[in-house]
Design a protein around this motif. Sequence first.
Motif, PDB file in Angstrom:
ATOM      1  N   ARG A 149     -22.824 -33.963 -36.492  1.00  0.00           N
ATOM      2  CA  ARG A 149     -22.819 -33.267 -35.202  1.00  0.00           C
ATOM      3  C   ARG A 149     -21.850 -34.207 -33.902  1.00  0.00           C
ATOM      4  O   ARG A 149     -21.056 -34.274 -33.458  1.00  0.00           O
ATOM      5  CB  ARG A 149     -23.621 -33.128 -33.915  1.00  0.00           C
ATOM      6  CG  ARG A 149     -24.965 -31.898 -34.691  1.00  0.00           C
ATOM      7  CD  ARG A 149     -26.128 -31.744 -33.407  1.00  0.00           C
ATOM      8  NE  ARG A 149     -26.442 -30.367 -34.596  1.00  0.00           N
ATOM      9  CZ  ARG A 149     -27.815 -29.509 -33.925  1.00  0.00           C
ATOM     10  NH1 ARG A 149     -28.511 -30.809 -33.749  1.00  0.00           N
ATOM     11  NH2 ARG A 149     -28.003 -28.614 -34.700  1.00  0.00           N
ATOM     12  N   GLU A 150     -21.838 -35.495 -34.124  1.00  0.00           N
ATOM     13  CA  GLU A 150     -21.122 -36.438 -33.067  1.00  0.00           C
ATOM     14  C   GLU A 150     -19.995 -36.808 -33.357  1.00  0.00           C
ATOM     15  O   GLU A 150     -19.196 -37.442 -32.478  1.00  0.00           O
ATOM     16  CB  GLU A 150     -21.779 -37.687 -32.787  1.00  0.00           C
ATOM     17  CG  GLU A 150     -21.757 -38.576 -31.395  1.00  0.00           C
ATOM     18  CD  GLU A 150     -22.262 -40.107 -31.613  1.00  0.00           C
ATOM     19  OE1 GLU A 150     -21.700 -41.119 -31.197  1.00  0.00           O
ATOM     20  OE2 GLU A 150     -24.041 -39.758 -31.337  1.00  0.00           O
ATOM     21  N   ASN A 151     -20.015 -37.009 -35.303  1.00  0.00           N
ATOM     22  CA  ASN A 151     -19.003 -37.199 -35.787  1.00  0.00           C
ATOM     23  C   ASN A 151     -18.574 -36.208 -37.065  1.00  0.00           C
ATOM     24  O   ASN A 151     -19.201 -36.140 -38.291  1.00  0.00           O
ATOM     25  CB  ASN A 151     -19.462 -38.988 -36.007  1.00  0.00           C
ATOM     26  CG  ASN A 151     -17.447 -39.503 -37.465  1.00  0.00           C
ATOM     27  OD1 ASN A 151     -16.618 -38.751 -37.056  1.00  0.00           O
ATOM     28  ND2 ASN A 151     -17.277 -40.259 -37.862  1.00  0.00           N
ATOM     29  N   PRO A 152     -18.208 -35.217 -36.941  1.00  0.00           N
ATOM     30  CA  PRO A 152     -18.488 -34.077 -38.410  1.00  0.00           C
ATOM     31  C   PRO A 152     -17.410 -34.509 -39.150  1.00  0.00           C
ATOM     32  O   PRO A 152     -17.762 -34.407 -40.655  1.00  0.00           O
ATOM     33  CB  PRO A 152     -17.539 -33.074 -37.433  1.00  0.00           C
ATOM     34  CG  PRO A 152     -16.772 -33.566 -36.487  1.00  0.00           C
ATOM     35  CD  PRO A 152     -17.386 -35.077 -35.924  1.00  0.00           C
ATOM     36  N   LYS A 153     -16.760 -36.222 -39.394  1.00  0.00           N
ATOM     37  CA  LYS A 153     -15.985 -36.409 -40.839  1.00  0.00           C
ATOM     38  C   LYS A 153     -17.125 -36.949 -41.558  1.00  0.00           C
ATOM     39  O   LYS A 153     -18.008 -37.971 -40.990  1.00  0.00           O
ATOM     40  CB  LYS A 153     -14.823 -37.059 -40.295  1.00  0.00           C
ATOM     41  CG  LYS A 153     -13.771 -37.205 -38.981  1.00  0.00           C
ATOM     42  CD  LYS A 153     -12.616 -35.561 -40.316  1.00  0.00           C
ATOM     43  CE  LYS A 153     -12.220 -35.142 -39.550  1.00  0.00           C
ATOM     44  NZ  LYS A 153     -11.471 -33.966 -40.113  1.00  0.00           N
ATOM     45  N   VAL A 154     -16.875 -36.878 -42.564  1.00  0.00           N
ATOM     46  CA  VAL A 154     -18.023 -37.164 -43.575  1.00  0.00           C
ATOM     47  C   VAL A 154     -17.768 -37.255 -45.076  1.00  0.00           C
ATOM     48  O   VAL A 154     -16.347 -36.827 -45.473  1.00  0.00           O
ATOM     49  CB  VAL A 154     -19.672 -36.201 -44.100  1.00  0.00           C
ATOM     50  CG1 VAL A 154     -20.163 -36.023 -42.379  1.00  0.00           C
ATOM     51  CG2 VAL A 154     -19.104 -34.474 -44.687  1.00  0.00           C
ATOM     52  N   CYS A 155     -18.262 -37.853 -46.058  1.00  0.00           N
ATOM     53  CA  CYS A 155     -18.017 -37.832 -47.226  1.00  0.00           C
ATOM     54  C   CYS A 155     -18.860 -37.248 -48.020  1.00  0.00           C
ATOM     55  O   CYS A 155     -19.625 -37.745 -47.829  1.00  0.00           O
ATOM     56  CB  CYS A 155     -17.553 -39.528 -47.576  1.00  0.00           C
ATOM     57  SG  CYS A 155     -16.980 -40.196 -49.494  1.00  0.00           S
ATOM     58  N   PHE A 156     -18.625 -36.604 -49.371  1.00  0.00           N
ATOM     59  CA  PHE A 156     -19.206 -35.835 -50.017  1.00  0.00           C
ATOM     60  C   PHE A 156     -19.145 -36.171 -51.351  1.00  0.00           C
ATOM     61  O   PHE A 156     -17.610 -36.363 -51.896  1.00  0.00           O
ATOM     62  CB  PHE A 156     -19.681 -34.327 -50.459  1.00  0.00           C
ATOM     63  CG  PHE A 156     -20.088 -33.488 -50.880  1.00  0.00           C
ATOM     64  CD1 PHE A 156     -21.058 -33.438 -51.202  1.00  0.00           C
ATOM     65  CD2 PHE A 156     -19.709 -33.372 -52.338  1.00  0.00           C
ATOM     66  CE1 PHE A 156     -23.008 -33.038 -52.081  1.00  0.00           C
ATOM     67  CE2 PHE A 156     -20.432 -32.025 -53.142  1.00  0.00           C
ATOM     68  CZ  PHE A 156     -21.833 -32.009 -52.916  1.00  0.00           C
ATOM     69  N   ALA A 157     -20.163 -36.720 -52.068  1.00  0.00           N
ATOM     70  CA  ALA A 157     -20.468 -36.884 -53.544  1.00  0.00           C
ATOM     71  C   ALA A 157     -21.238 -36.601 -54.536  1.00  0.00           C
ATOM     72  O   ALA A 157     -22.201 -36.000 -54.268  1.00  0.00           O
ATOM     73  CB  ALA A 157     -20.141 -38.222 -53.668  1.00  0.00           C
ATOM     74  N   VAL A 158     -20.678 -36.227 -55.824  1.00  0.00           N
ATOM     75  CA  VAL A 158     -21.284 -35.823 -56.846  1.00  0.00           C
ATOM     76  C   VAL A 158     -20.940 -35.887 -58.294  1.00  0.00           C
ATOM     77  O   VAL A 158     -19.543 -36.448 -58.672  1.00  0.00           O
ATOM     78  CB  VAL A 158     -21.391 -33.852 -57.333  1.00  0.00           C
ATOM     79  CG1 VAL A 158     -20.014 -33.366 -57.631  1.00  0.00           C
ATOM     80  CG2 VAL A 158     -22.412 -32.714 -57.720  1.00  0.00           C
ATOM     81  N   ASP A 159     -22.416 -35.982 -58.998  1.00  0.00           N
ATOM     82  CA  ASP A 159     -22.491 -36.771 -60.336  1.00  0.00           C
ATOM     83  C   ASP A 159     -22.826 -35.794 -61.484  1.00  0.00           C
ATOM     84  O   ASP A 159     -23.961 -35.495 -61.017  1.00  0.00           O
ATOM     85  CB  ASP A 159     -22.730 -38.114 -60.661  1.00  0.00           C
ATOM     86  CG  ASP A 159     -22.564 -39.459 -59.145  1.00  0.00           C
ATOM     87  OD1 ASP A 159     -21.089 -39.444 -59.271  1.00  0.00           O
ATOM     88  OD2 ASP A 159     -23.448 -39.405 -58.055  1.00  0.00           O
ATOM     89  N   ASP A 160     -22.211 -36.373 -62.768  1.00  0.00           N
ATOM     90  CA  ASP A 160     -22.616 -35.639 -63.782  1.00  0.00           C
ATOM     91  C   ASP A 160     -23.307 -36.960 -64.663  1.00  0.00           C
ATOM     92  O   ASP A 160     -22.177 -36.879 -65.171  1.00  0.00           O
ATOM     93  CB  ASP A 160     -21.903 -34.384 -64.450  1.00  0.00           C
ATOM     94  CG  ASP A 160     -23.578 -33.810 -65.696  1.00  0.00           C
ATOM     95  OD1 ASP A 160     -24.193 -34.165 -65.840  1.00  0.00           O
ATOM     96  OD2 ASP A 160     -22.569 -32.946 -66.791  1.00  0.00           O
TER      97      ASP A 160
END
Length: 151
Positions: free
Chosen positions: A58-69
């Motif tokens: 909420r304070e900083n909406p910039k995120v990183c998302f990661a997913v693996d197989d």
Amino acid sequence: MLGKLNHTQIERLLNEQVVGRIACQRQGELYLVPINYVYRDGCIYAHSGEGKKIRMMRENPKVCFAVDDIRSVFNWQSVVAQGTFEEITDIEEKQQALQGIIHRIMPLVTKPEGHPSHGITEKESDVGTNVELVIYRIRLGETSGRFESAE
């Protein structure tokens, strides 16, 4: 062989997986946590109780998302994406997102009565009595994917 995933392969990996990780940052503090999610229309949809992750996003909406197989040390695929947190407040949109999440993770649930905090339970009355679910999306921007295989 090491290589880059193309757009189609990135989309497939995002669609196939159920657990990813969100990294968020606030005032110099980094936080990385796993989440259950569903991917649709360029967005990661997820839910959470109120807590550190939600406060930070909420304070900083910039995120990183990661997913693996990861099938082995030498046979894996990975996607990393930059994104923007958006809390969903519209009731109908929240219901659609939560329904999508539940349908996606339900096949992996062995005891529905044990997961009311995920909105998964045999009795609807068990959901949300003590935990207010925050439904949100991560609108993905730049994505990249890598892989390693023996082929």
